[in-house]
Design a protein around this motif. Structure first.
Motif, PDB file in Angstrom:
ATOM      1  N   GLU A   1      -7.174  -7.225  35.876  1.00 21.18           N
ATOM      2  CA  GLU A   1      -6.000  -7.871  36.494  1.00 21.18           C
ATOM      3  C   GLU A   1      -5.457  -7.485  37.771  1.00 21.18           C
ATOM      4  O   GLU A   1      -4.638  -7.884  38.304  1.00 21.18           O
TER       5      GLU A   1
ATOM      6  N   ALA B   1      -7.898  -2.097  30.955  1.00 27.18           N
ATOM      7  CA  ALA B   1      -6.498  -2.083  31.001  1.00 27.18           C
ATOM      8  C   ALA B   1      -5.981  -3.382  31.232  1.00 27.18           C
ATOM      9  O   ALA B   1      -6.453  -4.321  32.140  1.00 27.18           O
ATOM     10  N   HIS B   2      -4.957  -3.876  30.522  1.00 27.59           N
ATOM     11  CA  HIS B   2      -4.221  -5.239  30.602  1.00 27.59           C
ATOM     12  C   HIS B   2      -2.940  -5.081  30.551  1.00 27.59           C
ATOM     13  O   HIS B   2      -2.148  -3.926  29.737  1.00 27.59           O
ATOM     14  N   THR B   3      -2.150  -5.870  31.061  1.00 25.02           N
ATOM     15  CA  THR B   3      -0.627  -5.955  31.123  1.00 25.02           C
ATOM     16  C   THR B   3      -0.267  -6.423  29.537  1.00 25.02           C
ATOM     17  O   THR B   3      -0.552  -7.589  29.336  1.00 25.02           O
TER      18      THR B   3
ATOM     19  N   LEU C   1       1.347  -1.359  31.172  1.00 23.85           N
ATOM     20  CA  LEU C   1      -0.180  -1.324  31.047  1.00 23.85           C
ATOM     21  C   LEU C   1      -0.546  -0.865  29.863  1.00 23.85           C
ATOM     22  O   LEU C   1      -0.281   0.328  29.618  1.00 23.85           O
ATOM     23  N   HIS C   2      -1.486  -1.479  29.129  1.00 19.59           N
ATOM     24  CA  HIS C   2      -2.134  -1.061  27.897  1.00 19.59           C
ATOM     25  C   HIS C   2      -3.656  -1.080  27.994  1.00 19.59           C
ATOM     26  O   HIS C   2      -4.254  -1.715  28.997  1.00 19.59           O
TER      27      HIS C   2
ATOM     28  N   ASN D   1     -10.148  -2.593  35.516  1.00 18.70           N
ATOM     29  CA  ASN D   1      -8.793  -3.162  36.242  1.00 18.70           C
ATOM     30  C   ASN D   1      -8.922  -4.693  36.312  1.00 18.70           C
ATOM     31  O   ASN D   1      -8.694  -5.022  37.484  1.00 18.70           O
TER      32      ASN D   1
ATOM     33  N   THR E   1      -0.263   1.758  24.836  1.00 23.01           N
ATOM     34  CA  THR E   1      -0.127   2.200  26.184  1.00 23.01           C
ATOM     35  C   THR E   1      -0.896   3.096  26.921  1.00 23.01           C
ATOM     36  O   THR E   1      -1.370   4.023  26.479  1.00 23.01           O
ATOM     37  N   VAL E   2      -1.134   2.951  28.300  1.00 18.15           N
ATOM     38  CA  VAL E   2      -2.040   3.760  29.098  1.00 18.15           C
ATOM     39  C   VAL E   2      -1.274   4.953  29.006  1.00 18.15           C
ATOM     40  O   VAL E   2      -1.882   6.235  29.179  1.00 18.15           O
TER      41      VAL E   2
ATOM     42  N   ALA F   1      -3.986  -4.355  38.719  1.00 17.75           N
ATOM     43  CA  ALA F   1      -3.043  -3.687  38.887  1.00 17.75           C
ATOM     44  C   ALA F   1      -2.918  -2.846  39.739  1.00 17.75           C
ATOM     45  O   ALA F   1      -4.043  -1.963  40.245  1.00 17.75           O
TER      46      ALA F   1
ATOM     47  N   VAL G   1       1.259   0.906  40.240  1.00 18.30           N
ATOM     48  CA  VAL G   1       1.037   0.937  38.605  1.00 18.30           C
ATOM     49  C   VAL G   1       0.426   1.979  38.082  1.00 18.30           C
ATOM     50  O   VAL G   1       0.999   2.902  37.074  1.00 18.30           O
ATOM     51  N   TRP G   2      -0.543   2.445  38.478  1.00 14.44           N
ATOM     52  CA  TRP G   2      -1.727   3.527  37.909  1.00 14.44           C
ATOM     53  C   TRP G   2      -1.081   4.799  38.523  1.00 14.44           C
ATOM     54  O   TRP G   2      -0.849   5.472  37.373  1.00 14.44           O
TER      55      TRP G   2
END
Length: 311
Positions: free
Chosen positions: A134, A84-86, A92-93, A132, A106-107, A136, A141-142
């Motif tokens: 970065e 996952a990355h922003t 989140l993608h 994860n 996207t997630v 998040a 977020v998650w």
């Protein structure tokens, strides 16, 4: 009419006096009746590495799969892995190394596809293992993404963390209870604001090295955290073969689709699994993570590791 009325009266009485109604007991679990009485931690699951990074374009060097997530699940994949990355939109993608290199969407959309599968397949236990990098936040977020997808209510929450290898419930119990999704995160799950169903991977799973270029897949414990000793962890073999397309300096490592039918074949998977058994307390691997899961015969290998006839 009498029997229906009697059932209704019994149900009312059970609710009125606090007695639980009997849950439907699962009789087929992940495709096999024989697996229902096995602990979650005594089953081998075929996994899709970078499950989001699919493309049929052979020039898409950042791809690790050729078929999409619904197809992976229909084939029998029961571990989905993603990084996952922003994204540029601030949400989140799932992206391969960076969203500029390969953006898998996207997630939220990804988990929507997962929920569709879960709704259509009530006798399946599924593991989600996400990275994860970065950091998040799991609670802000998650968790909201899992909540919106409707997966939080299906996620297994252990009584305590970490879970010893021998302390997981059976597949049958997980399916009967409705808690049949296990969520692991490689980093950030054990922070200041933990989410009960988002579990710290390396406290309960050790992994072999990744980005392997040696087709013999020598086994070693590459990533693990305490406090449990390694023999009380589950473990995952990273069984995806890579090639170095620019062998200068650190090189450029990409997955090798040409060798996938061999890498994902029964002989290669069983050899890797058997090589790791001594490090895994004489148990088979719990997770076999593959590129190009539609190639080879990984699911036959899993059946053999379970001691079952191929389905």
């Amino acid at each position: 009419m009498f029997s229906r009325s009697l059932w209704a009266l019994s149900a009312f009485s059970a609710l009125a006096f606090g007695a639980p109604l009997t849950r439907r007991q699962a009789t087929v679990c992940n495709g096999h009746a024989e697996l229902c009485d096995r602990l979650y931690s005594n089953v081998t699951y075929i996994g899709a590495h970078d499950s989001f990074a699919f493309s049929s374009d052979p020039l898409a060097l950042a791809r690790d799969q050729t078929v999409d997530v619904p197809t992976q699940l229909s084939l029998g994949v029961r571990l989905l892995q993603g990084q996952a990355h922003t994204g540029s939109d601030g949400v989140l993608h799932f992206c391969h190394t960076s969203c500029a290199l390969f953006d898998g969407g996207t997630v939220a959309d990804y988990l929507g596809n997962v929920k569709t599968f879960l709704d259509a397949n009530p006798n399946e236990v599924l593991t989600l293992l996400f990275t994860n990098p970065e950091g998040a936040d799991v609670s802000t977020v998650w968790k909201p993404i899992f909540d919106a997808a409707g997966i939080s209510d299906l996620a297994y929450v252990p009584p305590s963390i970490p879970v010893n290898q021998s302390s997981w419930p059976t597949l049958g119990d997980m399916i009967s209870s409705g808690k049949r999704v296990v969520v692991f995160l490689d980093a950030g799950a054990d922070g200041a604001n933990p989410v009960p169903f988002i579990l710290p991977e390396f406290q309960m799973i050790w992994e072999t090295p990744f980005s392997v270029t040696d087709a013999s897949f020598p086994c070693s414990i590459d990533r693990i955290n305490g406090p449990l000793p390694s023999e009380e962890h589950m473990y995952m073999i990273n069984h995806s073969l890579n090639i170095n397309i620019i062998p200068i300096g650190d090189g450029v490592i990409v997955s090798d689709p040409a060798d996938a039918p061999t890498t994902n074949g029964v002989d290669s998977i069983l050899a890797n699994a058997n090589g790791c058994v001594p490090l895994g307390a004489n148990r088979n691997p719990n997770f076999v993570l593959l590129d190009f899961v539609d190639q080879g015969d990984a699911f036959t290998a899993a059946d053999q590791l379970h001691g079952l006839a191929s389905s």
